[in-house]
Motif scaffolding. Structure first.
Motif, PDB file in Angstrom:
ATOM      1  N   VAL A   1      29.312  51.210  26.621  1.00 18.54           N
ATOM      2  CA  VAL A   1      29.927  49.952  26.176  1.00 18.54           C
ATOM      3  C   VAL A   1      31.342  49.823  26.728  1.00 18.54           C
ATOM      4  CG1 VAL A   1      30.767  48.683  24.167  1.00 18.54           C
ATOM      5  CG2 VAL A   1      28.513  49.765  24.110  1.00 18.54           C
ATOM      6  N   GLY A   2      32.091  50.928  26.717  1.00 20.93           N
ATOM      7  CA  GLY A   2      33.448  50.901  27.255  1.00 20.93           C
ATOM      8  C   GLY A   2      33.473  50.590  28.740  1.00 20.93           C
ATOM      9  N   VAL A   3      32.542  51.191  29.491  1.00 15.12           N
ATOM     10  CA  VAL A   3      32.472  50.915  30.935  1.00 15.12           C
ATOM     11  C   VAL A   3      32.154  49.446  31.193  1.00 15.12           C
ATOM     12  CG1 VAL A   3      31.183  51.407  33.045  1.00 15.12           C
ATOM     13  CG2 VAL A   3      31.888  53.276  31.564  1.00 15.12           C
ATOM     14  N   ILE A   4      31.192  48.910  30.440  1.00 16.81           N
ATOM     15  CA  ILE A   4      30.831  47.499  30.600  1.00 16.81           C
ATOM     16  C   ILE A   4      32.017  46.596  30.292  1.00 16.81           C
ATOM     17  CG2 ILE A   4      29.380  45.654  29.689  1.00 16.81           C
ATOM     18  CD1 ILE A   4      27.191  47.740  29.272  1.00 16.81           C
ATOM     19  N   MET A   5      32.730  46.894  29.220  1.00 21.10           N
ATOM     20  CA  MET A   5      33.896  46.085  28.859  1.00 21.10           C
ATOM     21  C   MET A   5      34.969  46.158  29.934  1.00 21.10           C
ATOM     22  SD  MET A   5      34.254  46.807  24.747  1.00 21.10           S
ATOM     23  CE  MET A   5      35.710  45.769  24.666  1.00 21.10           C
ATOM     24  N   LEU A   6      35.197  47.338  30.496  1.00 20.46           N
ATOM     25  CA  LEU A   6      36.181  47.479  31.564  1.00 20.46           C
ATOM     26  C   LEU A   6      35.783  46.680  32.801  1.00 20.46           C
ATOM     27  CD1 LEU A   6      37.134  51.273  31.355  1.00 20.46           C
ATOM     28  CD2 LEU A   6      38.557  49.310  30.736  1.00 20.46           C
ATOM     29  N   VAL A   7      34.502  46.722  33.146  1.00 15.34           N
ATOM     30  CA  VAL A   7      34.030  45.969  34.314  1.00 15.34           C
ATOM     31  C   VAL A   7      34.214  44.472  34.096  1.00 15.34           C
ATOM     32  CG1 VAL A   7      31.980  45.363  35.658  1.00 15.34           C
ATOM     33  CG2 VAL A   7      32.413  47.743  35.060  1.00 15.34           C
ATOM     34  N   VAL A   8      33.834  43.997  32.897  1.00 14.56           N
ATOM     35  CA  VAL A   8      33.982  42.571  32.597  1.00 14.56           C
ATOM     36  C   VAL A   8      35.445  42.153  32.622  1.00 14.56           C
ATOM     37  CG1 VAL A   8      33.665  40.805  30.820  1.00 14.56           C
ATOM     38  CG2 VAL A   8      31.835  42.448  31.288  1.00 14.56           C
ATOM     39  N   LEU A   9      36.307  42.948  32.007  1.00 15.02           N
ATOM     40  CA  LEU A   9      37.734  42.628  32.008  1.00 15.02           C
ATOM     41  C   LEU A   9      38.313  42.651  33.417  1.00 15.02           C
ATOM     42  CD1 LEU A   9      38.946  44.596  28.846  1.00 15.02           C
ATOM     43  CD2 LEU A   9      38.685  42.118  29.098  1.00 15.02           C
ATOM     44  N   ALA A  10      37.846  43.597  34.237  1.00 20.11           N
ATOM     45  CA  ALA A  10      38.328  43.661  35.618  1.00 20.11           C
ATOM     46  C   ALA A  10      37.918  42.421  36.401  1.00 20.11           C
ATOM     47  CB  ALA A  10      37.795  44.923  36.296  1.00 20.11           C
ATOM     48  N   ILE A  11      36.672  41.974  36.193  1.00 26.95           N
ATOM     49  CA  ILE A  11      36.207  40.760  36.874  1.00 26.95           C
ATOM     50  C   ILE A  11      37.003  39.551  36.413  1.00 26.95           C
ATOM     51  CG2 ILE A  11      34.242  39.196  37.114  1.00 26.95           C
ATOM     52  CD1 ILE A  11      32.418  41.638  36.971  1.00 26.95           C
ATOM     53  N   LEU A  12      37.204  39.440  35.098  1.00 22.04           N
ATOM     54  CA  LEU A  12      37.979  38.313  34.567  1.00 22.04           C
ATOM     55  C   LEU A  12      39.403  38.322  35.113  1.00 22.04           C
ATOM     56  CD1 LEU A  12      36.820  38.340  30.828  1.00 22.04           C
ATOM     57  CD2 LEU A  12      36.183  36.708  32.596  1.00 22.04           C
ATOM     58  N   PHE A  13      40.018  39.489  35.140  1.00 21.15           N
ATOM     59  CA  PHE A  13      41.393  39.587  35.638  1.00 21.15           C
ATOM     60  C   PHE A  13      41.469  39.227  37.119  1.00 21.15           C
ATOM     61  CE2 PHE A  13      44.703  42.102  37.748  1.00 21.15           C
ATOM     62  CZ  PHE A  13      45.832  41.610  37.102  1.00 21.15           C
ATOM     63  N   MET A  14      40.537  39.727  37.897  1.00 22.23           N
ATOM     64  CA  MET A  14      40.562  39.473  39.337  1.00 22.23           C
ATOM     65  C   MET A  14      40.381  37.990  39.648  1.00 22.23           C
ATOM     66  SD  MET A  14      38.169  41.186  42.281  1.00 22.23           S
ATOM     67  CE  MET A  14      38.405  40.772  44.007  1.00 22.23           C
ATOM     68  N   ILE A  15      39.364  37.383  39.033  1.00 18.10           N
ATOM     69  CA  ILE A  15      39.108  35.967  39.305  1.00 18.10           C
ATOM     70  C   ILE A  15      40.255  35.096  38.811  1.00 18.10           C
ATOM     71  CG2 ILE A  15      37.582  34.030  38.800  1.00 18.10           C
ATOM     72  CD1 ILE A  15      35.268  35.971  38.689  1.00 18.10           C
TER      73      ILE A  15
END
Length: 304
Positions: free
Chosen positions: A30-44
């Motif tokens: 769950v933590g990895v998924i949240m980090l990936v989602v946050l990274a995508i949101l931040f990048m875009i």
């Protein structure tokens, strides 16, 4: 002896250790998924806002101007309104076409068809879901576009062609979700209606459909979310003309079609590249909006 008994009682069993390990693995995932989602949101978000913060493009011009030419000299022209209008037009068109077909198919499967016919339709729906989008685009390019050209004239490319292709793409999804919603309607709703003297069709239209309305709306919005983000199939049939569409039969463009055709021809951290990231940010915002609508409708519930 007492110490040994206390030790055995306080020591974790193998099952407890396995349960603890499973919880740890789940939390890590769950933590990895949240980090990936946050990274995508931040990048875009950071890349998309660079158009306005670093390149000094007016947000008002970006959303209201109708000319898209980020490489123009000396003043770049970054008007995303044609692509935004094109995306909404294709999405709404496909949803309006798919909704009655999906509704009728789902009602037939759940309320009318026998087990054999229901299984056949279920197999067809599952087959349509598994077809790649490029195949839908190719069929649209070789069948839908020439058909529209022969019927209405013109090039055949445009919003109507894109909506028809997306209709076939989202129809299985909307149908499958609405089937689940119809099956979730309590059986005693139908029995009570029939006991009061209602006909089969009156029971379906006045009771079952009304009870499953939140599920239908959720299915339609879910289909719209998929249609709004579809790229390849739409790109092949819409015409990719970044101009404000005059009607549904003239070539147009969507946010995704401009992104897919232009992202490989730009240099990172330049205005043309940042402008495309801004289009991606609009897509992200719309995806979040569709998800929010789905959650709001889902919270209301169908059978409260």
């Amino acid at each position: 002896m007492i110490d040994e008994i206390q030790k055995e009682l306080t020591q974790k069993s193998p099952a407890a250790r396995q349960d603890q390990l499973g919880k740890l693995i789940a939390r890590i995932c769950v933590g990895v998924i949240m980090l990936v989602v946050l990274a995508i949101l931040f990048m875009i978000t950071s890349k998309g806002l660079a158009t306005f913060s670093e390149n000094k493009i007016s947000a008002g011009d970006f959303f209201t101007k109708t000319i898209w030419n980020p490489t123009a000299k000396p003043t770049p022209l970054v008007g995303a309104l044609p692509m935004i209008v094109g995306s909404f037009a294709v999405t709404l068109g496909s949803a309006l076409l798919a909704a009655p077909l999906a509704m009728a198919t789902a009602i037939f499967m759940v309320e009318i068809a026998n087990k054999r016919r229901r299984g056949l339709l279920q197999a067809v729906i599952e087959l349509l879901v598994g077809i790649p989008s490029v195949v839908y685009g190719f069929v649209g390019l070789t069948v839908v576009v020439p058909a529209l050209r022969s019927i209405f004239g013109g090039t055949g490319f445009g919003i109507l062609a894109g909506a028809l292709v997306l209709l076939v793409m989202i129809l299985p999804t909307v149908t499958a979700m609405y089937v689940d919603s119809l099956q979730a309607v309590p059986r005693h709703y139908r029995e009570a209606s029939l006991a009061l003297g209602a006909t089969r069709w009156q029971t379906i239209s006045k009771v079952v459909v009304r009870a499953s309305l939140p599920g239908l709306l959720t299915a339609i919005i879910f289909g719209m979310a998929r249609a709004f983000g579809e790229a390849l199939a739409v790109q092949m049939v819409i015409g990719n003309a970044a101009v404000l569409p005059k009607d549904v039969l003239t070539p147009a463009a969507t946010l995704t079609s401009v992104l897919t055709t232009g992202i490989g021809n730009t240099v990172l951290d330049t205005l043309p590249n940042n402008a495309l990231w801004s289009l991606a940010l609009v897509l992200l915002i719309m995806s979040l909006f569709f998800n929010l609508l789905i959650r709001m409708i889902g919270k209301k519930g169908a059978f409260k």
